[in-house]
Design a protein around this motif. Sequence first.
Motif, short mmCIF file in Angstrom:
data_model
loop_
_atom_site.label_atom_id
_atom_site.label_comp_id
_atom_site.label_asym_id
_atom_site.label_seq_id
_atom_site.Cartn_x
_atom_site.Cartn_y
_atom_site.Cartn_z
N SER A 265 2.18 1.61 -3.46
CA SER A 265 1.69 2.39 -4.65
C SER A 265 0.51 3.68 -3.80
O SER A 265 0.46 4.38 -4.98
N HIS A 266 0.61 4.41 -2.27
CA HIS A 266 -0.11 5.11 -2.69
C HIS A 266 0.44 6.15 -1.32
O HIS A 266 0.44 7.42 -1.77
N ARG B 236 -4.98 4.17 1.73
CA ARG B 236 -4.28 4.46 1.04
C ARG B 236 -3.87 5.76 1.42
O ARG B 236 -2.72 6.34 0.14
N PRO C 212 -0.94 4.47 4.63
CA PRO C 212 -0.76 3.23 4.84
C PRO C 212 -0.14 2.56 5.91
O PRO C 212 -0.61 1.87 6.82
N LEU D 111 1.15 -1.56 0.12
CA LEU D 111 -0.55 0.18 -0.46
C LEU D 111 1.22 1.33 0.22
O LEU D 111 0.44 2.31 -0.32
#
Length: 704
Positions: free
Chosen positions: A251-252, A340, A343, A248
């Motif tokens: 990705s974020h 998101r 995290p 996470l």
Amino acid sequence: MLAVGESLLTGTRQAPDPVPVGAATPRVAAPPRFLVWVSVGLVVAGTVMAVVGALRTGVSWDEPFHVMRLRNFFEHGWFSVDWSTETGGSTAGDNNTLVYGPVAMLLLHGLCVLVGVDGWHTVSTTPTAYDVRHLGVVLIGLAGTAAAAGITRVLLGSWRWAVLTAAALLALPMWTGHLMFNVKDVPVATGYTLMTLALVAMVSPAPGRQLLRVAGLVAGITLMVGTRPAMASAVLVAVALLVGGALLARSHGGQRPATGEAVAGATMAGALLAVVYPHVFLHPLLLLGSVRQSASFRDNDASGYTYVPFHLATQFPLLLQALFVVGLWSAVTVIARSRRVDPARATRLALVVAQVTVLPLVAVAKNSDLYNGLRQLLFASPAWAVLVTIGLAHLLAWGALRRRTGLVGGLAAVALLVPMADQATLFPYQYSYFNVAFDATGGHAQTDYWRTSVPELLPGIPTDGQLVCGPTRSTQLGAPAGSPGARGVGAEAMLAGRYSSDSSVDCRTDPLGPLAPVWRADGLPVDDLLPHDEFYVVIDRDHPLPRNCAEIAAVTRHRHWRTVAMTYVARCRLAPQPLVGTVAFTHADGENMLPRLWAYAPEGWVMRESATAIDAAADAASLTFRAPSACAETACALVLDADAPADLGAAVNDMPAAVDVDRGGVSVVLPSGTADTWVTFTSTSGAPLGLRVRSMRAVPSGTG
């Protein structure tokens, strides 16, 4: 609600930011000062209770078996009971060898060696040795309490909140009660909490503290899995959550967890476990066997899907449980909302929520074999206390917005103080706690399953006859209590047997019982002056008095407005059973021998190594029966299908009798006119008896 403080092990300080009232945030306003001081007092009180209680409680169910396992571990490397290795079934499911590991007992043994009550390869069973082990369990449990407080320090950014977590955990009667003696579940709980603390710290790792985090992870995994190998499943869950948090973060955006540290720590722990207990940890398939044995500890005797919910509702203080519900809701909400955008926060909270929910939910879904309350899920308690603190932080934030901080803080103080007062009334048997809502129903619940109250009962126990601790109770037709055949029969109609599960060994001398160490240390006599059909019993768990017994003395405590018995001693009577035909000593797979068969083997026998025979456990053992009517007119012989030593001696109704030992058989002459018969076997050399009996029958003398 403004941010304050610095996060433990992360070493980061953030600028104060307003946060939503419903959030479980890593930095919240400090709790009221008076509540912190109340918590400090409760931590001191709980610690004193645990230490003093450790010296007052007796030998619990599990401790002698773990002493036996540790002795075998030193001898041949298997942490197993005697009858497992002697029958070549070291990993057999019915002996539960794979359920336990030696790490916690090795730590406690090290403490005993340090203070001089044990040698390096000798494991003592003196009262002092047990006291030292109890104090070792206290130290392990307090380390778990500190680890829970450390998790809160990371999550909420203040040591004041951490003190509240320690107070909430020690206010939980189940936790403080088990801290005094539980050699299995307390180390698992502490190990799990140390692992969670290390992983929570690895989510946003602080520079320069890598060694501390990895060491914490190694210690936690080693203690937890090395005590219960099946808890490797908890490691997999936690590492999966950390990896998920790393994905996470990737990705974020945001700081990535130190997954390398986690892998290194887990690998080092695995290597250490393989060195300590190679028989299990070098064989992955045996770890799977450990999970299976742990879930079906008593031969798949499932506890039922409502078992865990019932005990969650009845064994936790009501106000603290309400705070836990608020904290769990708050944590789950934040995980869902911030996974998101933040995290790291979501991962930290997910690790805590996982400790308190994942394995208990699996246990419910699998209808696992749980018993004696929630002690097998004790590992969830430290995370429970963390969520109690988060729930309190949420309510205090709500109160601050409405100028109700004093009211909420006062209620929180009551929530902490009331269960501690309840503990004082139950001390040192706090594990027998049930909350006021349950007691208001008048329902019956087991109390002293562990039998640690037996030393307190000791002054009321007579010394002039056989004593059975925890006798198996059965109906008049021979159905054991709790079996399908006993349904519909009231507890007051039960009969106390002259045995406990798989043994009729006198509790005064039984090395696996709760009484032998203190009986031996106090030099109490082991007299046998009662009529042969009478005996004493120690009954635990507040079971009703059996119909064939009369109470002599009891250990009681007040729980709310009720008086509950921990243990009591009673004098009982069982008439001999008629000996008709051949009586074969057998039991079905996964079951103990039936009460009607144990009635013939009243003293000195165990049934552990064989499903088709009973074994004399020490230097004497007795059989009893009512002889066939034909023996009233002519002499008879008791014929045993047995393995016996050549120097076997026997007495019939306390008079010496002729014994003939043949290969695979024993014959004892019964005097003419014998009716109620008591046959005692001894070794003329004084050595252990070494007698194994498969069946018995009475025949006229001179016949086979």
